[in-house]
Write a protein that holds these residues in place. Structure first.
Motif, PDB file in Angstrom:
ATOM      1  N   UNK B 180       5.386   3.005  -7.381  1.00 34.53           N
ATOM      2  CA  UNK B 180       6.671   3.636  -7.059  1.00 34.53           C
ATOM      3  C   UNK B 180       7.775   2.690  -7.515  1.00 34.53           C
ATOM      4  N   UNK B 181       9.005   3.050  -7.168  1.00 38.14           N
ATOM      5  CA  UNK B 181      10.125   2.192  -7.547  1.00 38.14           C
ATOM      6  C   UNK B 181      10.396   1.110  -6.504  1.00 38.14           C
ATOM      7  N   UNK B 182       9.569   1.044  -5.470  1.00 41.85           N
ATOM      8  CA  UNK B 182       9.754  -0.039  -4.509  1.00 41.85           C
ATOM      9  C   UNK B 182       9.587  -1.357  -5.239  1.00 41.85           C
ATOM     10  N   UNK B 199      12.785   6.401   2.261  1.00 44.36           N
ATOM     11  CA  UNK B 199      12.073   5.224   2.732  1.00 44.36           C
ATOM     12  C   UNK B 199      13.039   4.061   2.831  1.00 44.36           C
ATOM     13  N   UNK B 200      12.990   3.393   3.978  1.00 42.47           N
ATOM     14  CA  UNK B 200      13.774   2.178   4.135  1.00 42.47           C
ATOM     15  C   UNK B 200      12.904   1.004   3.737  1.00 42.47           C
ATOM     16  N   UNK B 201      13.210   0.393   2.634  1.00 42.23           N
ATOM     17  CA  UNK B 201      12.363  -0.662   2.073  1.00 42.23           C
ATOM     18  C   UNK B 201      13.059  -1.994   2.237  1.00 42.23           C
ATOM     19  N   UNK B 202      12.396  -2.939   2.820  1.00 39.72           N
ATOM     20  CA  UNK B 202      12.960  -4.273   3.002  1.00 39.72           C
ATOM     21  C   UNK B 202      13.267  -4.875   1.650  1.00 39.72           C
ATOM     22  N   UNK B 203      14.531  -5.232   1.474  1.00 42.62           N
ATOM     23  CA  UNK B 203      15.012  -5.798   0.207  1.00 42.62           C
ATOM     24  C   UNK B 203      14.849  -4.828  -0.954  1.00 42.62           C
ATOM     25  N   UNK B 204      14.738  -3.591  -0.635  1.00 40.13           N
ATOM     26  CA  UNK B 204      14.603  -2.578  -1.693  1.00 40.13           C
ATOM     27  C   UNK B 204      15.555  -1.424  -1.518  1.00 40.13           C
ATOM     28  N   UNK B 205      16.476  -1.560  -0.554  1.00 42.92           N
ATOM     29  CA  UNK B 205      17.448  -0.493  -0.360  1.00 42.92           C
ATOM     30  C   UNK B 205      16.801   0.735   0.254  1.00 42.92           C
ATOM     31  N   UNK B 206      17.176   1.875  -0.286  1.00 45.53           N
ATOM     32  CA  UNK B 206      16.618   3.146   0.187  1.00 45.53           C
ATOM     33  C   UNK B 206      15.960   3.821  -1.008  1.00 45.53           C
ATOM     34  N   UNK B 207      14.748   4.256  -0.811  1.00 45.26           N
ATOM     35  CA  UNK B 207      14.021   4.950  -1.874  1.00 45.26           C
ATOM     36  C   UNK B 207      13.908   6.413  -1.493  1.00 45.26           C
TER      37      UNK B 207
END
Lengths: 657, 382
Positions: B180-182, B199-207
């Motif tokens: 994915x783009x995570x 998706x709330x991704x740590x240090x990845x913003x919002x996916x």
């Protein structure tokens, strides 16, 4: 001169021939050891790896089809009986008064469960082989529509809910329950059931639906299993309750009891953790009834007697006045008549301990068993006329429906559907498979553990001494043709050997099955096809990307970094297609503390997605656990380099086999 | 000489006339801050602690299910507030996969609950608990921070990716940085949107993931700076997302460095940081979306906003409850309340048109509104 020449030829040819044979033998063994990666391997026949095509196996051949009655339903006026004939892809309509079959309709897909709407004008058919529900117009038995549901639907119920008409379907192969609207015929909810939802009944004026789940689940191989009665609100598909039937399984029939507010389901009280030698003490399987009361209390009571058992209980119906129940015992060719009034009075005064112990009391049933009605071979489904006067018993392996006067309990006649198939050795073998007469006091039959030839999800203690424990996972018989030897230790070269005298001594505790019947039994088992694990509409379709990645892993010969995977640990070497077994003993690091030695027969993987639990003692509850919990030093295939995503892909692939 | 005008010209003239007429009769949009306050104001707090039967003084998460019962996640098990007001606890002895409950979601189709814990995901259905772990299923990782159910799929945000469990097919699809783009697999939160999953991704913003097409889209902090928002209203406040929530076209991003709001209809961002805006604190544990309101659970109390107006609830140093009401163009209204939140460290909020519940580090709190529940302003679309 001629003699000299002959002698010369003989003297040179013989050693040459010997050299060829010996050399060939050595060469063959070398070939086998190299290809299997097993330097310990002695000589084995070529067909362990070079297997015959699946198309040549017995279960892939054409076979006779029979008029085996499945589910039945009576018209609201009680004059017509509709009978599902799953093996013939037909639904038959019979006249209750004359017992004549009026007409048959072709319903492709293995019609098995039937339900009528309130007016009797629409007949809903659960088509087990194709994962669909069909609707027929009862005026002309013309099919009016179909809808896809879950895998292998077995039963269907019509209910009038607060939100309108709904149908509830038990999907035994996908462990879920479909809720449909009948018009338009559409699925509106899919709810997770227990393991193998099998039978359904409606109670409380359509406010509640009860589903009997056939198989038990457990939290660990040494834990007591329990099957589930799923209670749901058919209006919105919400689960209201999941009642646990402790140590019980094979719940194939369920019915609501009018006037009492009960639900009854047939079941086997199984004690799989007790050494199998206890069969003779009646301590391994007890056939019984589970009574679920309105307050949620569940009580199990035996159908068996101290020295006589009534195995494979399935269909159950209750009289309209709620005073009696009828239970079919498929292994004993009997329908038991139960006094529900007596049970009601007992339940009102019994303590919790008495209720809990009732199933253990082999003398208890004499209080409430009113009669045992003899039937033809393998009674399964039952139906009762709306006025309760006529009992209809589907004699599955006699191709007929016995009609009984429920007052006198005398047979009134038989609706003849077919000839019984007595000239079909497969059919004859199925009779042996379902007959309890070959076990001690008729306690159980093959089907009691291998419903439809498959697994029951349990491990049994096959310790011969009666004091230790030797838990062995119950293996599926579906698709076993060509996979000999049998037994987890691989010691039984044929099915006849497997089910012969030794089996009689260890498990059946009675005289062995006579040879002719043994051969018939083997014939039947060899003709059992593999269990389908994917929805019907996905059969033959290309693998999904995840499944393809899993397949690549299965057939991998190298790790991603290029290092070779030892041949003896490549999945596809031991689990060689097309049977996904090389039929050899293998050591995969799973020897348990009570296993006498390491090394178990390599099981075939066809249908593996539906045969949990796994490994020889059933310790792995899911496919994942084979590698996440029970993998030792990459002995069961090299998996240490797999990521979680790759493990998921492997599992997705295995579920397609 | 007659002048002929083409029919097309007449049509255009007519349309222009109608348009100017319409514009002339349409009242101008109200200025923010004018009109009645559209955020419910809590008049009192009712607090519950261990003395009331809660299994722990700390409450992690809340869910009011469709049957009206309040489910409470604590470090010491799952708890339900029963019809008679008492609390009933469920632990590992009942089948819960772990005592530390981090998030709870309901399957709207079946009423089943899905419970995220520190050691797996547990389904509660018909009174029966069934545990899914990374060893017995396709769950990516046992540490499950967030869970949501949408369109027959259970989404589990875990420490090693997000797992999607198709309830009908009974198949898992795990997503991480490899597919994915995570940019990394640590997923803190998951929220269903309109046909998509956030998706709330740590240090990845919002996916944003569209499960129908399989596509992914990442919303990243445009300035890439954790501690300072250089460009306000330009994207997620930071890439360190602590929670996401969505309702009625509005996506909220909570972080430990501020709050962001994305209007999916107009594709516009708003961001807020403490001190410069009415946001009570940058440290936001979770955010709850109801209608067009976002309820931010912070380490200093609760901030609820519709993007223009704010109501903050905090506890002063003397333990008194304080409510602050911010309306653009109007002076801030600050009142001391007769009751207070039990603690300023708020872990989670659940709210509807009638009430709000707060998970705090010192118990459970029930906020009773003063604004009439049937006020149309509470639930109107943005």
């Amino acid at each position: 001169m001629k003699l000299k020449r002959s002698l010369f030829v003989a003297m040179t040819a013989a050693p040459a021939l010997m050299a060829v044979v010996l050399g060939g033998g050595y060469g063959l063994r070398a070939h086998q050891r190299i290809k299997s990666g097993r330097p310990d391997l002695g000589f084995v026949s070529c067909n362990h790896c070079h297997q015959k095509s699946l198309a040549k196996l017995p279960w892939a051949q054409l076979r006779p089809h029979h008029d085996s009655p499945g589910g039945m339903v009576l018209s609201p006026d009680g004059k017509r009986l509709f009978i599902a004939l799953d093996d013939k892809d037909e639904v038959a309509e019979a006249d209750v008064a004359t017992l004549a079959v009026l007409r048959r309709a072709k319903v492709p897909g293995g019609p098995f469960g039937l339900a009528l709407d309130g007016s009797g004008e629409r007949l809903f058919v659960a088509c087990s082989h194709v994962d669909q529900v069909a609707v027929l117009d009862t005026h002309d038995l013309a099919e009016k529509g179909r809808v896809i549901v879950g895998v292998r639907p077995t039963d269907i119920a019509f209910c009038q809910t607060r939100d309108g008409e709904h149908l509830v379907v038990t999907n035994s192969g996908s462990d879920d329950i479909s809720v449909l609207t009948p018009s338009p015929l559409a699925e509106v909810a899919r709810i997770s059931g227990g393991r193998e939802p099998y039978a359904v009944t409606v109670t409380d004026g359509g406010r509640r639906v009860y589903v009997a789940n056939r198989m038990a689940v457990h939290d660990g191989v040494l834990a007591t299993p329990a099957s589930e009665v799923t209670v749901l609100d058919p209006a919105n598909g919400h689960i209201v309750d999941r009642l646990a039937l402790d140590s019980a399984h094979m719940a194939e029939g369920i019915t609501a009891v009018p006037k009492k507010g009960w639900v009854l389901n047939s079941m086997i009280r199984v004690r799989n953790l007790v050494p199998i030698t206890q069969v003779k003490d009646g301590w391994v399987m007890t056939s019984g009834l589970a009574i679920s009361q309105a307050d949620g209390a569940v009580t199990q009571v035996p159908l068996d007697e101290a020295n006589a058992y009534f195995s494979d209980p399935s269909g159950v119906v209750a009289s309209p006045d709620g005073r009696r129940a009828f239970v079919a015992s498929g292994g004993s060719d009997v329908v038991t008549v139960v006094d529900l009034d007596w049970l009601e009075s007992w339940l009102a005064r019994a303590s919790a301990a008495e209720r809990g112990d009732a199933i253990l009391d082999m003398a208890f049933s004499y209080h409430y068993v009113l009669a045992r009605i003899p039937t033809g071979c393998n009674p399964k489904h039952l139906a009762l006329s709306p006025d309760g006067s006529r009992l209809f018993v589907a004699e599955r392996l006699d191709d007929g429906v016995l009609v009984v006067d429920s007052a006198s309990l005398k047979p009134l006649g038989r609706i003849v559907l077919g000839d019984g198939g007595r000239d079909d050795p497969i059919r004859q073998g199925e009779r042996v498979f379902t007959r309890a007469r070959y076990t001690f006091q008729g306690g159980f039959d093959c089907r009691s553990c291998h419903a439809d030839g498959h697994v029951d999800g349990l491990s049994y203690d096959f310790d011969g001494s009666g004091v230790g424990d030797n838990l062995l996972d119950n293996r599926s018989l579906c698709g076993v043709a060509g996979t000999e030897p049998f037994k987890w230790n691989g010691k039984n070269p044929t099915l006849q050997y497997q089910d012969g005298p030794r089996f009689a001594r260890v498990l059946m505790r009675t005289d062995p099955i006579p040879d002719p019947q043994l051969d018939e039994l083997a014939t039947f088992i060899l003709h059992l096809p593999p269990t389908r694990t994917v929805p019907w509409d996905q059969v033959g379709k290309p693998l999904t990307p995840a499944q393809q990645r899993g397949r690549d892993l299965f057939f991998a010969t190298k790790r991603p970094n290029g290092t070779p995977i030892p041949r003896s640990r490549q999945c596809q070497v031991c689990h060689r297609p097309p049977l996904y077994t090389n039929r050899l003993i293998a050591s995969v690091g799973t020897q348990g503390p009570r296993d006498p030695k390491e090394g178990f027969d390599t099981p075939h993987l066809i249908g593996v997605g539906a045969s949990a639990p796994y490994l020889h003692d059933g310790r792995a509850r899911t496919l994942e656990e084979i590698w996440t919990v029970y993998q030792v030093n990459d002995l069961h295939g090299v998996s240490s380099y797999w990521t979680k995503l790759q493990l998921n892909d492997m599992v997705e692939y295995l579920k397609t086999l | 000489m007659k002048t002929h005008r083409s029919p097309r010209f007449a049509i255009i003239l007519g349309l222009a006339s109608a348009l100017s007429h319409a514009q002339g009769n349409t009242p101008p949009a109200p200025a923010p801050g004018s009109g009645p306050l559209t955020i419910p104001v809590i008049s009192r707090f009712e607090n519950f602690g261990e003395k009331d039967g809660l299994p722990s003084h700390k409450v992690h998460c809340l869910l009011k299910a469709s049957d009206g019962r309040l489910w409470i996640g604590t470090p010491n098990g799952l708890c339900v507030r029963q019809d008679n007001g008492t609390f009933r606890r469920f632990g590992t002895e009942d089948g819960l996969s772990h005592l530390t409950v981090l998030s709870i979601a309901e399957d709207p189709a079946t009423g089943d609950l899905w419970i995220a814990t520190l050691q797996g995901l547990t389904r509660l259905s018909g009174g029966k608990f069934t545990a899914f772990t990374q060893t017995n299923s396709g769950l990516p990782n046992n540490v499950v921070y967030g869970v949501a159910v949408a369109e027959g799929t259970v989404w589990a945000a875990t420490a090693a990716g997000t797992g999607a469990y198709d309830l009908k097919a009974k198949a898992w699809k795990p997503y991480d940085q490899t597919n994915s783009v995570m940019n990394e697999p640590w997923c803190y939160a998951v929220a269903p949107g309109k046909g998509v999953i956030y998706l709330g991704v740590w240090a990845g913003g919002v996916v944003e993931h569209d499960p129908h097409t399989g596509s992914f889209k990442a919303y990243r902090d445009p300035d890439g700076e954790f501690h300072i928002a250089f460009a306000a209203d330009s994207g997620p406040i930071v890439d360190v997302t602590s929670w996401v929530a969505y309702d009625q076209g509005i996506l909220w991003q909570a972080s430990y460095f501020g709050l962001a709001r994305y209007n999916t209809n107009s594709a516009t961002w708003r961001t807020w940081v403490q001190d410069k805006t009415p946001l009570l604190s940058n440290f936001i544990n979770t955010i709850f979306a109801h209608g067009r309101l976002g309820w931010a659970a912070t380490d200093r109390g609760v901030s609820v906003t519709d993007g223009d107006n704010w109501v903050n609830y905090l506890v002063d140093k003397d333990g008194h409850g304080v409510v602050q009401i911010y309306r653009p163009g109007k002076p801030t209204e600050t009142r001391t309340m007769a009751t207070a939140l039990p603690d300023g460290f708020i872990m989670a909020v659940w709210a509807d048109d009638h009430e709000a519940w707060f998970a705090t580090s010192n118990g459970l709190s029930h906020g009773v509104f003063t604004l009439p529940a049937d006020s149309p302003a509470l639930t109107s679309n943005p």
